[in-house]
Design a protein around this motif. Structure first.
Motif, PDB file in Angstrom:
ATOM      1  N   LEU A  56       0.823  -1.196   0.000  1.00  0.00           N
ATOM      2  CA  LEU A  56       0.000   0.000   0.000  1.00  0.00           C
ATOM      3  C   LEU A  56       0.867   1.261   0.000  1.00  0.00           C
ATOM      4  O   LEU A  56       0.592   2.209  -0.736  1.00  0.00           O
ATOM      5  CB  LEU A  56      -0.947   0.008   1.204  1.00  0.00           C
ATOM      6  CG  LEU A  56      -2.047  -1.047   1.184  1.00  0.00           C
ATOM      7  CD1 LEU A  56      -2.745  -1.112   2.540  1.00  0.00           C
ATOM      8  CD2 LEU A  56      -3.045  -0.768   0.081  1.00  0.00           C
ATOM      9  N   LEU A  57       1.916   1.254   0.814  1.00  0.00           N
ATOM     10  CA  LEU A  57       2.830   2.399   0.852  1.00  0.00           C
ATOM     11  C   LEU A  57       3.486   2.630  -0.505  1.00  0.00           C
ATOM     12  O   LEU A  57       3.588   3.761  -0.981  1.00  0.00           O
ATOM     13  CB  LEU A  57       3.917   2.176   1.900  1.00  0.00           C
ATOM     14  CG  LEU A  57       3.707   2.791   3.260  1.00  0.00           C
ATOM     15  CD1 LEU A  57       4.830   2.379   4.203  1.00  0.00           C
ATOM     16  CD2 LEU A  57       3.594   4.281   3.192  1.00  0.00           C
ATOM     17  N   GLU A  58       3.936   1.562  -1.107  1.00  0.00           N
ATOM     18  CA  GLU A  58       4.566   1.648  -2.427  1.00  0.00           C
ATOM     19  C   GLU A  58       3.584   2.211  -3.447  1.00  0.00           C
ATOM     20  O   GLU A  58       3.933   3.070  -4.253  1.00  0.00           O
ATOM     21  CB  GLU A  58       5.055   0.265  -2.854  1.00  0.00           C
ATOM     22  CG  GLU A  58       5.837   0.256  -4.142  1.00  0.00           C
ATOM     23  CD  GLU A  58       7.174   0.962  -4.032  1.00  0.00           C
ATOM     24  OE1 GLU A  58       7.634   1.486  -5.059  1.00  0.00           O
ATOM     25  OE2 GLU A  58       7.747   1.001  -2.932  1.00  0.00           O
ATOM     26  N   GLY A  59       2.362   1.749  -3.394  1.00  0.00           N
ATOM     27  CA  GLY A  59       1.349   2.214  -4.326  1.00  0.00           C
ATOM     28  C   GLY A  59       0.995   3.674  -4.132  1.00  0.00           C
ATOM     29  O   GLY A  59       0.710   4.385  -5.088  1.00  0.00           O
ATOM     30  N   GLY A  62       2.948   6.996  -5.913  1.00  0.00           N
ATOM     31  CA  GLY A  62       2.672   7.614  -7.201  1.00  0.00           C
ATOM     32  C   GLY A  62       1.238   8.067  -7.393  1.00  0.00           C
ATOM     33  O   GLY A  62       0.978   9.101  -7.969  1.00  0.00           O
ATOM     34  N   GLU A  63       0.291   7.309  -6.879  1.00  0.00           N
ATOM     35  CA  GLU A  63      -1.108   7.607  -7.132  1.00  0.00           C
ATOM     36  C   GLU A  63      -1.941   7.308  -5.897  1.00  0.00           C
ATOM     37  O   GLU A  63      -1.483   6.685  -4.962  1.00  0.00           O
ATOM     38  CB  GLU A  63      -1.629   6.732  -8.280  1.00  0.00           C
ATOM     39  CG  GLU A  63      -0.887   6.930  -9.570  1.00  0.00           C
ATOM     40  CD  GLU A  63      -1.451   6.058 -10.675  1.00  0.00           C
ATOM     41  OE1 GLU A  63      -2.680   5.881 -10.716  1.00  0.00           O
ATOM     42  OE2 GLU A  63      -0.668   5.567 -11.475  1.00  0.00           O
ATOM     43  N   SER A  64      -3.200   7.740  -5.934  1.00  0.00           N
ATOM     44  CA  SER A  64      -4.088   7.428  -4.822  1.00  0.00           C
ATOM     45  C   SER A  64      -4.358   5.933  -4.821  1.00  0.00           C
ATOM     46  O   SER A  64      -4.258   5.262  -5.840  1.00  0.00           O
ATOM     47  CB  SER A  64      -5.402   8.194  -4.935  1.00  0.00           C
ATOM     48  OG  SER A  64      -6.176   7.667  -5.988  1.00  0.00           O
ATOM     49  N   LEU A  65      -4.723   5.421  -3.665  1.00  0.00           N
ATOM     50  CA  LEU A  65      -4.940   3.991  -3.501  1.00  0.00           C
ATOM     51  C   LEU A  65      -5.990   3.458  -4.465  1.00  0.00           C
ATOM     52  O   LEU A  65      -5.840   2.387  -5.032  1.00  0.00           O
ATOM     53  CB  LEU A  65      -5.349   3.701  -2.059  1.00  0.00           C
ATOM     54  CG  LEU A  65      -5.576   2.255  -1.693  1.00  0.00           C
ATOM     55  CD1 LEU A  65      -4.301   1.455  -1.914  1.00  0.00           C
ATOM     56  CD2 LEU A  65      -6.025   2.148  -0.265  1.00  0.00           C
ATOM     57  N   SER A  66      -7.051   4.203  -4.673  1.00  0.00           N
ATOM     58  CA  SER A  66      -8.124   3.720  -5.545  1.00  0.00           C
ATOM     59  C   SER A  66      -7.636   3.519  -6.977  1.00  0.00           C
ATOM     60  O   SER A  66      -8.160   2.676  -7.698  1.00  0.00           O
ATOM     61  CB  SER A  66      -9.311   4.679  -5.519  1.00  0.00           C
ATOM     62  OG  SER A  66      -8.908   5.958  -5.947  1.00  0.00           O
TER      63      SER A  66
END
Length: 94
Positions: A56-59, A62-66
């Motif tokens: 989740l942190l890696e994601g 760059g962008e929002s989680l959704s």
């Protein structure tokens, strides 16, 4: 009584989770509840929690989680992982 190794991992995970957005923490909390249903040890649960938190942190970099991954996709991935991982499966009781 909880082992030192488990306590340490829980503390590390809590620190890691402080870096997550509210949205990511909500996803992680839902996933943690889902993981608890597998009947694996608390230590194994925390290892999975750490892995998901790191994803989740890696994601979020760059962008929002959704935009990165939906909670449903993460849940499917975790389920598939548990099905493949013999170490994570609870032993069958006689």
């Amino acid at each position: 009584m909880m082992k030192k190794q488990t306590k340490k991992l829980i503390e590390e995970n809590d620190i890691l989770c402080e870096q997550l957005s509210r949205e990511a923490n909500d996803v992680l909390r839902n996933m943690t509840g889902y993981i608890q249903r597998f009947g694996i040890s608390r230590y194994e649960q925390e290892k999975v929690r750490r892995d998901i938190a790191e994803m989740l942190l890696e994601g979020e970099k760059g962008e929002s989680l959704s935009k990165v991954r939906s909670a449903r996709t993460i849940r499917r991935s975790a389920t598939a992982c548990f099905r493949r991982c013999r170490e994570c499966r609870p032993e069958k009781r006689a």
